[in-house]
Design an enzyme around this catalytic site. Structure first.
Site, PDB file in Angstrom:
ATOM      1  N   LEU A  66     -97.118 -44.943 -84.342  1.00 28.04           N
ATOM      2  CA  LEU A  66     -95.356 -45.248 -84.523  1.00 28.04           C
ATOM      3  C   LEU A  66     -94.960 -45.924 -83.704  1.00 28.04           C
ATOM      4  CD1 LEU A  66     -92.290 -44.425 -86.107  1.00 28.04           C
ATOM      5  CD2 LEU A  66     -92.655 -41.636 -84.883  1.00 28.04           C
ATOM      6  N   SER A  73     -88.365 -42.046 -77.928  1.00 28.42           N
ATOM      7  CA  SER A  73     -88.267 -41.023 -78.959  1.00 28.42           C
ATOM      8  C   SER A  73     -86.841 -42.145 -79.320  1.00 28.42           C
ATOM      9  CB  SER A  73     -87.122 -40.601 -77.965  1.00 28.42           C
ATOM     10  OG  SER A  73     -87.984 -39.403 -76.335  1.00 28.42           O
ATOM     11  N   GLN A  82     -99.215  -5.669 -57.482  1.00 26.34           N
ATOM     12  CA  GLN A  82     -98.403  -6.475 -58.949  1.00 26.34           C
ATOM     13  C   GLN A  82     -98.035  -8.031 -58.947  1.00 26.34           C
ATOM     14  OE1 GLN A  82     -94.003  -3.918 -57.942  1.00 26.34           O
ATOM     15  NE2 GLN A  82     -94.896  -2.710 -59.214  1.00 26.34           N
ATOM     16  N   ILE A 108    -102.449 -18.390 -59.436  1.00 25.59           N
ATOM     17  CA  ILE A 108    -103.640 -16.486 -59.436  1.00 25.59           C
ATOM     18  C   ILE A 108    -104.958 -16.946 -59.034  1.00 25.59           C
ATOM     19  CG2 ILE A 108    -104.687 -15.035 -60.448  1.00 25.59           C
ATOM     20  CD1 ILE A 108    -102.012 -15.190 -62.539  1.00 25.59           C
ATOM     21  N   GLU A 126     -95.278 -36.596 -79.349  1.00 27.68           N
ATOM     22  CA  GLU A 126     -94.868 -35.888 -80.930  1.00 27.68           C
ATOM     23  C   GLU A 126     -93.388 -35.477 -80.497  1.00 27.68           C
ATOM     24  OE1 GLU A 126     -97.335 -34.566 -83.679  1.00 27.68           O
ATOM     25  OE2 GLU A 126     -99.165 -35.176 -82.588  1.00 27.68           O
ATOM     26  N   SER A 176     -89.090 -32.335 -74.762  1.00 33.51           N
ATOM     27  CA  SER A 176     -88.728 -31.081 -75.369  1.00 33.51           C
ATOM     28  C   SER A 176     -87.530 -31.822 -75.636  1.00 33.51           C
ATOM     29  CB  SER A 176     -88.863 -30.746 -74.322  1.00 33.51           C
ATOM     30  OG  SER A 176     -90.128 -29.790 -74.238  1.00 33.51           O
TER      31      SER A 176
HETATM   32  N1  COS Z   1     -86.946 -34.625 -92.239  1.00 30.38           N
HETATM   33  C1  COS Z   1     -86.358 -35.583 -93.020  1.00 30.38           C
HETATM   34  N2  COS Z   1     -85.431 -36.311 -92.681  1.00 30.38           N
HETATM   35  C2  COS Z   1     -85.236 -36.523 -91.530  1.00 30.38           C
HETATM   36  C3  COS Z   1     -86.197 -35.920 -90.590  1.00 30.38           C
HETATM   37  C4  COS Z   1     -86.878 -34.946 -91.139  1.00 30.38           C
HETATM   38  N3  COS Z   1     -86.959 -33.572 -90.316  1.00 30.38           N
HETATM   39  N4  COS Z   1     -84.991 -35.867 -89.508  1.00 30.38           N
HETATM   40  C5  COS Z   1     -84.458 -37.429 -89.552  1.00 30.38           C
HETATM   41  N5  COS Z   1     -83.882 -37.213 -90.768  1.00 30.38           N
HETATM   42  C6  COS Z   1     -83.846 -38.507 -92.110  1.00 30.38           C
HETATM   43  C7  COS Z   1     -82.461 -37.908 -91.325  1.00 30.38           C
HETATM   44  O1  COS Z   1     -81.540 -37.184 -92.671  1.00 30.38           O
HETATM   45  C8  COS Z   1     -81.363 -39.539 -91.526  1.00 30.38           C
HETATM   46  O2  COS Z   1     -81.710 -40.156 -93.455  1.00 30.38           O
HETATM   47  P1  COS Z   1     -79.774 -40.551 -93.762  1.00 30.38           P
HETATM   48  O3  COS Z   1     -80.804 -42.486 -93.370  1.00 30.38           O
HETATM   49  O4  COS Z   1     -79.880 -40.439 -95.600  1.00 30.38           O
HETATM   50  O5  COS Z   1     -78.827 -40.073 -92.976  1.00 30.38           O
HETATM   51  C9  COS Z   1     -82.735 -40.608 -91.518  1.00 30.38           C
HETATM   52  O6  COS Z   1     -83.765 -39.151 -90.923  1.00 30.38           O
HETATM   53  C10 COS Z   1     -82.140 -40.760 -89.367  1.00 30.38           C
HETATM   54  O7  COS Z   1     -82.121 -39.114 -89.025  1.00 30.38           O
HETATM   55  P2  COS Z   1     -81.346 -39.504 -87.350  1.00 30.38           P
HETATM   56  O8  COS Z   1     -80.298 -40.424 -87.905  1.00 30.38           O
HETATM   57  O9  COS Z   1     -81.330 -38.223 -87.203  1.00 30.38           O
HETATM   58  O10 COS Z   1     -82.042 -40.448 -86.453  1.00 30.38           O
HETATM   59  P3  COS Z   1     -81.979 -40.350 -85.470  1.00 30.38           P
HETATM   60  O11 COS Z   1     -82.205 -42.390 -84.774  1.00 30.38           O
HETATM   61  O12 COS Z   1     -80.991 -40.189 -84.601  1.00 30.38           O
HETATM   62  O13 COS Z   1     -83.012 -40.182 -84.766  1.00 30.38           O
HETATM   63  C11 COS Z   1     -84.645 -38.000 -83.656  1.00 30.38           C
HETATM   64  C12 COS Z   1     -83.873 -38.872 -84.905  1.00 30.38           C
HETATM   65  C13 COS Z   1     -84.850 -37.915 -81.855  1.00 30.38           C
HETATM   66  C14 COS Z   1     -84.890 -36.505 -83.859  1.00 30.38           C
HETATM   67  C15 COS Z   1     -86.534 -39.088 -84.061  1.00 30.38           C
HETATM   68  O14 COS Z   1     -86.129 -40.377 -83.315  1.00 30.38           O
HETATM   69  C16 COS Z   1     -86.849 -38.598 -82.925  1.00 30.38           C
HETATM   70  O15 COS Z   1     -87.955 -37.973 -84.432  1.00 30.38           O
HETATM   71  N6  COS Z   1     -87.689 -39.164 -82.220  1.00 30.38           N
HETATM   72  C17 COS Z   1     -88.397 -38.571 -81.445  1.00 30.38           C
HETATM   73  C18 COS Z   1     -90.157 -39.311 -82.019  1.00 30.38           C
HETATM   74  C19 COS Z   1     -91.306 -38.771 -81.761  1.00 30.38           C
HETATM   75  O16 COS Z   1     -91.815 -37.637 -81.636  1.00 30.38           O
HETATM   76  N7  COS Z   1     -92.075 -39.417 -81.107  1.00 30.38           N
HETATM   77  C20 COS Z   1     -93.534 -39.014 -80.728  1.00 30.38           C
HETATM   78  C21 COS Z   1     -94.527 -40.413 -81.751  1.00 30.38           C
HETATM   79  S1  COS Z   1     -95.433 -39.504 -82.771  1.00 30.38           S
HETATM   80  S2  COS Z   1     -96.400 -39.514 -82.208  1.00 30.38           S
END
Ligand code: COS
Length: 379
Positions: A125, A132, A279, A337, A363, A366
């Site tokens: 991804l 992020s 302790q 420790i 993934e 935080s």
């Molecule tokens: N399940 C289902 N749908 C989801 C969802 C989930 N957990 N999270 C978001 N969506 C959907 C939203 O409902 C929205 O849908 P619509 O287009 O119908 O409105 C769409 O996805 C976009 O969501 P959102 O507006 O929340 O997107 P953002 O661009 O604001 O991003 C975050 C949200 C930051 C949470 C997301 O980009 C993210 O998780 N980033 C981190 C990525 C990551 O973990 N990378 C690690 C690498 S992978 S190894």
């Protein structure tokens, strides 16, 4: 807390824990120091059915539940967090979306090899400018002569070097950001796909973290996973599960930190008695155990929600946030420790600390977990 587990889950826990103590523990540190992929261990764990734990028998899975998967990842990560993430990324991020979003043909074609461990999977991804902000994906997929042509570069792909099957996210409409992304299944030997930079990392050094370069990679139209322009949701739903895999890996690191700290505290003599009598040490161990139990309850609770088919995105974020921060807390105390020895390679404590840090980052950092939780609270 094992009283919460079923007989089947307890048997699995016992089996994996014995395997990990006998086969993984003796080689974990050396493998990690040498950045060596644990091929033999992955093969043996495949034979034990650990690469497809919670998928049905009909596709070659082990037919267990998701809670069992979290237990197995914890027990494996207790001795080698790298092995834990190799299996977690393969299972949660590749097998899971193919099982959940794939057509019957895709499932029949890809799952048996993946679930049996004949082939390793990698999920891609992230990009240089899309960390992020996963929706900022710039890799493109264009339909040319009824085939998808992919161009771009993905970063930080766990298992990228060993994988034969990739689940890959690309933009099918750059103007639509998250609503213009689609998911694809791409095989490693497709012309134009190459492995770029292999990252040199602070920890989890047995697992590869690779750049995946795509130059006119042409794949059949039917290799789209899920619907056109719905790939961002495929990724987010996939990460809901993946975050529990990482939370379980974090639990394994926390468990290792606690067990090693207790052992050392009982053995180490200072001021004429074991430091466990002090302790200052007792309170650290009490805090580690309390935090770890809290994290475990959150992980098992969110995993149970997944098993019940409930929406668990927020609970997954909560569990991942807590477990990863607990892993770092416990690993840090474990080093403390151990004193000066904890800072050396003579003990595993320093490895736990290095491995723990990434659970707060990959993934979803935080900060991303807090964002997901806060959005759910404030909507
Ligand atoms: N399940 C289902 N749908 C989801 C969802 C989930 N957990 N999270 C978001 N969506 C959907 C939203 O409902 C929205 O849908 P619509 O287009 O119908 O409105 C769409 O996805 C976009 O969501 P959102 O507006 O929340 O997107 P953002 O661009 O604001 O991003 C975050 C949200 C930051 C949470 C997301 O980009 C993210 O998780 N980033 C981190 C990525 C990551 O973990 N990378 C690690 C690498 S992978 S190894």
């Amino acid at each position: 807390m094992d009283y919460l587990l079923t007989e089947e889950q307890l048997m699995l826990k016992d089996m994996v824990s014995k395997y990990a103590a006998e086969k993984i523990a003796p080689v974990a540190s050396e493998n990690e120091r040498n950045h060596r992929y644990p091929a033999e261990i992955i093969n043996e764990l495949s034979e034990l059915g650990m690469l497809g734990i919670y998928f049905p028998d009909e596709y070659g899975g082990s037919g267990m539940d998701f809670v069992s998967y979290t237990i197995a990842i914890e027990e494996i990560s207790r001795h080698c967090a790298s092995t834990g993430v190799i299996i977690s990324a393969h299972t949660s991020l590749v097998c899971d979306p193919i099982f959940r979003f794939g057509t019957e043909e895709q499932k029949q074609k890809y799952l048996p090899d993946l679930l049996s461990g004949n082939k390793i999977g990698s999920f891609t991804l992230t990009e240089a400018g899309a960390g992020s902000d996963a929706g900022a994906t710039q890799t493109t997929a264009k339909l040319v002569d009824d085939k998808w042509v992919l161009n771009g570069a993905k970063l930080f792909a766990t298992n990228g070097k060993e994988a034969e099957t990739f689940v890959l996210l690309a933009s099918t409409d750059l103007s639509q950001k998250t609503r213009g992304i689609s998911a694809f299944i791409v095989e490693k030997d497709t012309p134009g796909l190459s492995i770029g930079k292999l990252e040199k990392k602070l920890g989890i050094r047995c697992s590869s973290t690779a750049e995946i370069i795509l130059e006119d990679v042409t794949i059949p139209k039917e290799n789209m996973l899920g619907e056109l322009n719905k790939g961002f949701k495929v990724a987010m739903v996939t990460l809901d599960g993946g975050r529990l895999g990482i939370a379980s890996q974090a639990l394994g690191i926390a468990k290792a930190s606690i067990e090693d700290a207790v052992k050392y505290a009982k053995e180490r003599i200072q001021f004429g008695r074991p430091i466990a009598d002090l302790q200052a040490i007792q309170w650290m161990i009490a805090d580690m155990k309390t935090e770890d139990d809290a994290a475990k309850l959150l992980v098992w609770s969110a995993a149970t929600m997944k098993d019940k088919g409930l929406v668990y995105s927020t609970e997954s974020a909560i569990a991942k946030l807590k477990a990863s921060e607990v892993a770092s807390f416990c690993a840090n105390k474990c080093v403390q420790i151990h004193g000066g020895y904890g800072y050396t390679e003579d003990f595993n404590a320093e490895r736990y600390l290095r491995d723990a840090k990434i659970t707060e980052i990959y993934e979803g950092t935080s900060e991303v977990q807090r964002l997901v939780i806060a959005r759910a609270m404030l909507k």
